[in-house]
Design a protein around this motif. Structure first.
Motif, PDB file in Angstrom:
ATOM      1  N   ASP A   1       3.405  -2.442   8.930  1.00 50.77           N
ATOM      2  CA  ASP A   1       2.612  -3.783   7.717  1.00 50.77           C
ATOM      3  C   ASP A   1       2.005  -1.857   7.105  1.00 50.77           C
ATOM      4  OD1 ASP A   1       0.179  -2.210   9.063  1.00 50.77           O
ATOM      5  OD2 ASP A   1       1.448  -3.548  11.276  1.00 50.77           O
ATOM      6  N   GLY A   2       0.866  -2.795   5.999  1.00 50.23           N
ATOM      7  CA  GLY A   2       0.500  -1.473   5.731  1.00 50.23           C
ATOM      8  C   GLY A   2       1.196  -0.457   4.422  1.00 50.23           C
ATOM      9  N   ARG A   3       2.183  -0.968   3.818  1.00 47.94           N
ATOM     10  CA  ARG A   3       3.280  -0.438   2.972  1.00 47.94           C
ATOM     11  C   ARG A   3       2.243  -0.332   1.587  1.00 47.94           C
ATOM     12  NH1 ARG A   3       9.403   0.189   1.005  1.00 47.94           N
ATOM     13  NH2 ARG A   3       9.107   0.093  -0.500  1.00 47.94           N
ATOM     14  N   VAL A   4       2.021   1.080   0.938  1.00 45.76           N
ATOM     15  CA  VAL A   4       1.689   1.493   0.053  1.00 45.76           C
ATOM     16  C   VAL A   4       2.618   1.998  -0.726  1.00 45.76           C
ATOM     17  CG1 VAL A   4      -0.792   1.097   0.383  1.00 45.76           C
ATOM     18  CG2 VAL A   4      -0.006   3.289   0.559  1.00 45.76           C
ATOM     19  N   GLU A   5       2.580   1.692  -2.012  1.00 42.94           N
ATOM     20  CA  GLU A   5       3.754   3.191  -2.670  1.00 42.94           C
ATOM     21  C   GLU A   5       2.815   3.704  -4.063  1.00 42.94           C
ATOM     22  OE1 GLU A   5       6.434  -0.142  -5.073  1.00 42.94           O
ATOM     23  OE2 GLU A   5       7.930   0.110  -3.165  1.00 42.94           O
ATOM     24  N   PRO A   6       3.357   4.913  -4.467  1.00 45.80           N
ATOM     25  CA  PRO A   6       3.050   5.848  -5.466  1.00 45.80           C
ATOM     26  C   PRO A   6       1.603   5.595  -6.664  1.00 45.80           C
ATOM     27  CG  PRO A   6       4.964   6.415  -4.938  1.00 45.80           C
ATOM     28  CD  PRO A   6       4.969   5.420  -4.245  1.00 45.80           C
ATOM     29  N   GLN A   7       2.721   3.984  -7.034  1.00 45.42           N
ATOM     30  CA  GLN A   7       1.354   3.539  -8.106  1.00 45.42           C
ATOM     31  C   GLN A   7      -0.340   2.893  -7.175  1.00 45.42           C
ATOM     32  OE1 GLN A   7       3.743   2.508  -7.721  1.00 45.42           O
ATOM     33  NE2 GLN A   7       4.164   0.050  -6.979  1.00 45.42           N
ATOM     34  N   ASP A   8      -0.138   2.575  -6.141  1.00 42.76           N
ATOM     35  CA  ASP A   8      -1.150   2.306  -5.390  1.00 42.76           C
ATOM     36  C   ASP A   8      -2.017   3.433  -5.346  1.00 42.76           C
ATOM     37  OD1 ASP A   8      -0.561  -0.335  -5.476  1.00 42.76           O
ATOM     38  OD2 ASP A   8       0.789   0.183  -3.739  1.00 42.76           O
ATOM     39  N   LEU A   9      -1.258   3.969  -4.836  1.00 42.35           N
ATOM     40  CA  LEU A   9      -1.876   5.553  -4.697  1.00 42.35           C
ATOM     41  C   LEU A   9      -3.109   6.471  -5.717  1.00 42.35           C
ATOM     42  CD1 LEU A   9      -2.621   8.023  -2.605  1.00 42.35           C
ATOM     43  CD2 LEU A   9      -0.806   9.194  -3.734  1.00 42.35           C
ATOM     44  N   SER A  10      -2.408   6.385  -7.232  1.00 42.76           N
ATOM     45  CA  SER A  10      -2.756   7.048  -8.443  1.00 42.76           C
ATOM     46  C   SER A  10      -3.360   5.218  -8.913  1.00 42.76           C
ATOM     47  CB  SER A  10      -1.912   6.406  -9.570  1.00 42.76           C
ATOM     48  OG  SER A  10      -0.789   5.521  -9.581  1.00 42.76           O
TER      49      SER A  10
END
Length: 468
Positions: free
Chosen positions: A424-433
């Motif tokens: 759960d809680g998957r994030v991708e690089p666009q969320d980090l940026s």
């Protein structure tokens, strides 16, 4: 040396653009003064629950661990997994109740109340270059899984530092974004895409300072006049430049006008005591230098702190290969002897420099308005291979955030029992940026215009609310 990263485009007289930008050649011709491109869109403040964290960071330091740091021995250990998964090291308790990190992070473990950990970052891309491109720009590479990818269309989206510089501008004689101590590259000196301003334009390029701040004779010669050029001679050259700008209007119609802002910036840099002071590490207290670690990475991190103090909005410190690294396992790419590399070469200097930075910023009253990002292009495989190493793994890995706008003591996301895939809680690089932009006071929905004039949002991601 200080490098102005650009392609080897040539002007009409076959002089390369790089040569025009060399500070030592400032007096060759007069170039008309120009201004940096302004932001393409307004940046409204966030509303609702995100309002408190919007713009909390005045500046940002990105620590990029080339090669892919292992999640198992850092932020996401699996002590209950079989030996071939958990590895050779145990865990240690942190300042955050119930949270443990790898035992090779004793200094960082004391500071987790200031850190938010993302344990389910994912690109599903196991190639350094293409996964790295996504992490550095917030846009996936086309195609995924392409090793030794080269810069250029269609993969020329501007890097995060470039977007920040474009939108926030340059506040002092130093540029708004700087990279050091060198660019990121694969074996064969194959430079990754996604490190410059791409189609956004050279005005937004994050400057590259190629250096080793740990050397006893460290200095950046290009921020001062060459020894053969006296202040009087430089003054005459600058006067000639100004004269030509004022009295030779035909210059405005030549190709060299495109590089006017760069030369104007270089002139400012040569006359700036603040810029020269920022790079003067020999003026730093010896105890502080020892605290960061007397090695290239530690002193680069210290230099980053000095640069943001002089008004640089974003500094990216790249952990690249050290001189003794072998191609079988360079930097954090531990395909072989993972435990040995981590214990002897990687984790101690990283733990020392990272913890020193957070403590130093806190003691100076700067951590609250400085965002610190700890990241790599991906993680390492759950299972240790026959060479005692871990292989590329973009399916699930860890990133850490601290400082301006970030809620410390938070662990967001969960991986499976082997640390291989998000539960759960998957994030991708666009969320980090998007999170970085948000903390810096840049609305993630801000648009910039491509060479065809089309408005494009700087990121397709959303700020990670759980850590803000």
């Amino acid at each position: 040396m200080l490098s102005f990263q650009a392609n080897s485009t040539t002007l009409c007289d076959r002089i390369t653009r790089r040569e025009w930008l060399r500070v030592g050649g400032l007096g060759a011709f007069g170039l008309s003064a120009g201004s940096l491109r302004s932001a393409s869109a307004a940046q409204p403040a966030a509303t609702g629950e995100l309002a408190a964290s919007f713009g909390k960071a005045k500046r940002c330091i990105v620590l990029f661990m080339l090669g892919g740091p292992p999640q198992h021995e850092t932020w996401d250990p699996k002590p209950q997994a079989p030996t071939e998964i958990r590895g050779d090291f145990g865990t240690i308790a942190t300042a955050t109740p119930g949270y443990h990190v790898g035992e090779l992070m004793p200094q960082t473990a004391k500071l987790t109340e200031q850190i938010a950990v993302l344990r389910a970052m994912a690109t599903d891309d196991n190639a350094h270059s293409s996964s790295g491109y996504w992490m550095l720009t917030g846009r996936p590479h086309s195609p995924k899984g392409q090793e030794n990818a080269l810069p250029g269309a269609p993969n020329n989206w501007p890097s995060l530092p470039a977007v920040v510089r474009h939108l926030k501008g340059d506040h002092t004689s130093l540029p708004g974004a700087i990279r050091l101590p060198e660019e990121i590259w694969n074996t064969g000196r194959i430079v990754w895409p996604g490190q410059d301003a791409g189609w956004l334009g050279d005005h937004a390029d994050p400057w590259l300072v190629t250096c080793d701040p740990n050397k006893a004779d460290f200095h950046v010669p290009d921020i001062g006049l060459p020894v053969e050029i006296s202040p009087e001679r430089f003054s005459r050259r600058n006067a000639l430049r100004n004269f030509m700008n004022e009295h030779v209007p035909s210059i405005a119609n030549t190709p060299v006008k495109r590089w006017a802002s760069w030369q104007h910036k270089a002139v400012e840099l040569l006359g700036s005591t603040g810029a020269q002071s920022a790079f003067a590490l020999d003026q730093e207290n010896a105890a502080i230098r020892d605290r960061y670690g007397r090695n290239r990475f530690g002193q680069s991190v210290l230099l980053a702190r000095r640069l943001i103090e002089q008004g640089v909005s974003l500094v990216q410190v790249n952990w690249t290969r050290w001189k003794d690294d072998e191609n079988v396992a360079p930097a954090w790419d531990t395909h072989a002897k993972n435990a040995e590399r981590l214990k002897n070469a990687l984790m101690p200097p990283m733990d020392q420099a990272y913890s020193a930075l957070l403590e130093d910023l806190s003691e100076r009253g700067m951590l609250e308005d400085t965002l610190v990002v700890w990241m790599g292009e991906f993680g390492r495989s759950p299972k240790i291979n026959a060479s005692g190493g871990r292989d590329h793994w973009g399916h699930c890995f860890s990133v850490a955030l601290a400082g301006g706008g970030v809620r410390g003591g938070v662990v967001h996301g969960q991986s499976d029992r082997q640390g291989g895939y998000p539960l759960d809680g998957r994030v991708e690089p666009q969320d980090l940026s998007a999170t970085v932009y948000h903390c810096l006071g840049i609305d993630p929905e801000t648009t910039i215009r491509d060479p065809f004039g089309r408005p494009l949002t700087i990121t397709t991601g959303q700020p990670i609310r759980a850590v803000l």
